[in-house]
Design a protein around this motif. Structure first.
Motif, short mmCIF file in Angstrom:
data_model
loop_
_atom_site.label_atom_id
_atom_site.label_comp_id
_atom_site.label_asym_id
_atom_site.label_seq_id
_atom_site.Cartn_x
_atom_site.Cartn_y
_atom_site.Cartn_z
N LEU A 189 38.68 46.94 21.67
CA LEU A 189 38.45 46.14 22.88
C LEU A 189 39.77 45.62 23.44
N SER A 190 40.69 45.23 22.56
CA SER A 190 41.99 44.72 23.02
C SER A 190 42.73 45.78 23.83
N ILE A 223 23.30 39.58 16.29
CA ILE A 223 24.69 40.07 16.19
C ILE A 223 25.16 40.62 17.54
N MET A 224 24.30 41.41 18.14
CA MET A 224 24.69 42.04 19.41
C MET A 224 24.88 41.00 20.52
N GLU A 230 31.14 37.04 22.99
CA GLU A 230 32.53 37.10 22.54
C GLU A 230 33.36 38.05 23.42
N ILE A 231 32.76 39.16 23.78
CA ILE A 231 33.49 40.15 24.59
C ILE A 231 33.78 39.59 25.99
N GLN A 238 32.17 42.20 31.04
CA GLN A 238 30.77 41.80 31.14
C GLN A 238 29.88 42.93 30.59
N ILE A 239 29.25 42.68 29.44
CA ILE A 239 28.34 43.69 28.87
C ILE A 239 26.96 43.48 29.50
#
Ligand code: LLP
Length: 430
Positions: A189-190, A223-224, A230-231, A238-239
């Motif tokens: 992700l970074s 978890i998801m 967090e993301i 934006q998920i």
């Protein structure tokens, strides 16, 4: 044997979809897969309704690996589901029935270059990206084609579900996905800004298959959803879509006590709402990928009983004209099944036997020590719930031709996949 879907007994004879199983065997020969179309459609409709496909814009993506002849692919299209494919072959099947490509999710831990190109050219809606290799290839090809592709990242969430080792996938030691707990995912992700031609729209996880307990799925939801938050906070991405995979368990034998589709969907939707509320985020679009729970009970296999070997004080082996070539699941996973003689559903002397396949392999046993009524040579035996991962995992071992599939609905039968002839068996050989 438990009766599923449209199965019914009249005068000791078994009918599916209004068709006599004995007549099906006589008309189309054995071994024969029988597909109960009404039940498969009903299961699709249950999922669409209870997973709130319309109301919440959630998506039910049928996992094609369970059973995907062209006829099934058309049915899935008809019922308005999305489709999960894992190979060029499944993708091509979707293409052949004009499946709306924006509703296709392309999975796989090692998609080939040709498959990736094919997916991009056909315009699949979402690539479910498994690893860096695929990310790099996709970025390169999208750049060349001057396009942007929407993707999900496959996450290995570290959940151990109670199922057979070979069909567990969500635990850390898995060939699938970016690992959540060892920094693999955060590193990806970074660096995500370098993938300028990929749009990270969603996350995907699949924790395993034939799971009865809903708790691991609820843990997965938590978890998801935490990850979505967090993301957003750490990477400003934006998920919008969260895909929870498939895996809902089904009935094969008395020891299986599955949830209904409604119970399963409601539990997930409620948990997602609660989890997002606690985190203070909006509920994303939810996606699930049922395979087995749509088709397993909608399929059965008919066999003709041949040799019978009575080993005094040991057991009786009953040989049938199919086996591990049309159903590898008992040999591969020690999977259990129920069976009956289609003309002796209620009568006949019960006897304990072991149903053996015809392959040159001692492990080719379909059911060990099962009680069955009145079994004799020449009878038609039915094994129920072979609809998922039966035909799709079939093989030509021992050069045994593939069995035909007949779909039954409202008193009519239609061959949806022909029996392979001996000539066809050799057709690729030179
Ligand atoms: N989504 C993904 C990413 C999957 O890997 C699978 C199954 C599914 C959905 C569908 O899972 P289902 O709802 O059918 O449980 N051959 C084994 C099952 C392997 C399942 C592989 N992945 C068997 O016969 O039991």
């Amino acid at each position: 044997m438990k009766l599923h879907g449209t199965m019914m007994v009249q005068n000791d004879q078994l009918y599916i979809g209004g068709m006599s199983c004995l007549e099906l065997a006589q008309t189309y020969q054995t071994p024969l897969y029988v597909f109960d179309e009404q039940l498969a459609r009903k299961n699709c409709q249950e999922y669409m309704k209870h997973f709130k496909a319309k109301e919440n814009n959630n998506r039910v993506a049928y996992a094609g690996k369970a059973f995907l002849p062209l006829h099934m692919c058309r049915l899935i299209k008809d019922e308005g589901l999305y489709l999960d494919v894992v190979s060029g072959g499944e993708l091509y099947t979707a293409h052949k029935v004009n499946f709306p490509m924006e509703k296709v999710l392309f999975h796989g831990n090692n998609k080939t270059i040709e498959e990736i190109q094919m997916g991009l050219d056909l315009g699949v809606g979402r690539f479910v990206v498994d690893n860096y290799y695929e990310l790099d290839l996709l970025e390169q090809f999208c750049k060349e084609k001057q396009m942007k592709q929407a993707i999900y990242l496959r996450i290995t969430p570290g959940i151990e579900a109670h199922t057979h080792d070979y069909i567990k996938t969500g635990q850390i030691d898995s060939k699938f996905g970016f690992t959540l707990t060892n920094g693999d995912l955060s590193e990806c992700l970074s660096n995500f800004h370098q993938y300028q031609h990929l749009e990270l729209i969603g996350l995907h996880a699949h924790i395993g298959s034939q799971i009865f307990d809903v708790t691991p799925f609820l843990d997965e939801v938590d978890i998801m959803m935490r990850l979505v938050k967090e993301i957003q906070e750490c990477y400003d991405i934006q998920i919008k879509e969260v895909d929870l995979g498939g895996g809902m368990g089904v009935y094969y034998t008395k020891k299986d006590q599955p949830k209904t589709i409604q119970q399963f969907c409601e539990a997930i939707i409620e948990r997602a709402a609660a989890s997002c509320e606690a985190l203070g985020i909006e509920v994303p679009i939810l996606v699930i990928e049922p395979g087995r729970s749509i088709v397993a009970n909608a399929g059965s296999t008919l066999y003709t009983v041949g040799s019978m070997k009575d080993i005094k004080d040991v057991r009786t082996y009953v040989g049938v004209d199919g086996g591990m070539t049309d159903n590898i699941r008992p040999s591969l996973y020690q999977a259990g099944y129920e069976c009956s003689i289609v003309t002796k559903m209620r009568t006949g002397e019960p006897k304990q036997v072991t149903i053996a396949g015809k392959c040159c392999e001692s492990g080719d046993i379909l059911i060990t020590d099962v009680d069955i009524k009145g079994i004799e040579t020449g009878d038609i035996l039915i094994i129920a719930s072979t609809g998922a991962y039966g035909y799709s995992m079939s093989s030509n071992y021992n050069k045994i031709p593939k069995a035909a599939i007949v779909s039954v609905l409202n008193g009519e039968a239609q061959v949806i996949c022909k029996r392979q002839s001996l000539e066809e068996l050799l057709s690729l050989e030179v």
